[in-house]
Design a protein around this motif. Structure first.
Motif: not given
Length: 282
Positions: A88-100
């Protein structure tokens, strides 16, 4: 490879209970050789789930500094069933979809919406929806069906900010009533503080998150009487990623062997259970 894993089990250390102080239980999850055989080569070394860890009970940081939550428990159990590692890694929600979508992360967990299905494949594990968290006693009598003229907080990029609040705002306009005074926040910590201090009258958010916070601090928070439990919470994957179908089938097995029920009962969420996981709503 199948002969090496047949009959094997993986011990899943799942933090079960109502919060970070709960005891740890070990769940034995049996690897399924047939599913493992179908795991794409790029995932044999494991897959990465990414979360904004300020949304209990789905994912949050416990008193030991570890990321825990029911979504992480499910991810661990699914990985164990597939016979592959998981992190598991942590990121701000706003960056998660683009990260996937960009390939930086493999999966996350949030509300399933038609708009998100256009970009990603969604494997739903639980019923979900929205409710409003208010100060204890609901001093301004906030109600989901009567938000016109109230000051309401939402999390930027969440389903409520993107879909539900605009629909409720349109209802106010159609009725000729005062607009909802909507304030956007970066995450649950910020918006819950805004409710506590009275900066907003309520937080329109995911029902499981709101219920968890109220259970933790009933003297501070409450849930407004009306909720909208019409959606699903789901694991998200890049469009066309074969791992999505494997996750659906692994979850079916977790339901059959009782692991699914054990996890949701540990988090006091049995009322949100699905009979079968859904891939893009089917």
């Amino acid at each position: 490879m199948p002969s090496q894993i047949a009959g094997a089990t993986m011990a899943l250390m799942a933090g079960l209970g109502t919060g970070p102080a709960s005891a740890q239980e070990a769940l034995e999850v049996a690897v399924d050789p047939a599913l493992h055989e179908r795991v794409p080569e790029e995932y044999l070394d494991g897959f990465t789930g990414v979360y904004d860890p300020q949304y209990p009970p789905g994912y949050f940081i416990d008193e030991n500094g570890e990321m825990v939550g029911y979504a992480i428990d499910f991810h661990k159990a699914i990985a164990a069933k597939l016979g592959i590692p998981y992190k598991a890694e942590a990121a701000k929600f706003a960056a998660i979809i683009t990260g996937i979508m960009g390939g930086r992360y493999d999966s996350s967990y949030f509300q399933d919406t038609p708009e998100r299905r256009e970009m990603m494949d969604m494997v739903a594990l639980l019923r979900s929806g929205s409710s409003i968290m208010v100060q204890a006693g609901n001093p301004t009598e906030v109600d989901l069906n009567e938000l016109c003229g109230h000051t309401i907080g939402v999390v930027t990029g969440g389903k409520q900010a993107l879909d539900l609040l605009p629909a409720l705002q349109a209802d106010c306009e159609s009725a000729g009533e005062e607009d909802i005074d909507a304030l956007n926040f970066a995450g649950l910590s910020e918006v819950s503080l805004a409710v506590k201090t009275g900066r907003v009258e309520g937080w329109l958010g995911d029902a499981p998150n709101a219920a968890y916070l109220v259970r933790q601090q009933p003297e501070i928070f409450a849930v407004a009487p009306t909720a909208d439990l019409t959606g699903w919470s789901a694991f998200a994957f890049r469009k066309g990623d074969p791992l999505a179908q494997l996750v659906k089938e692994a979850t079916e097995q977790l339901i059959a062997d009782g692991t699914y029920e054990e996890i949701i009962e540990g988090w006091h969420m049995k009322e949100l259970a699905l009979d079968t996981p859904l891939l893009n709503g089917e």
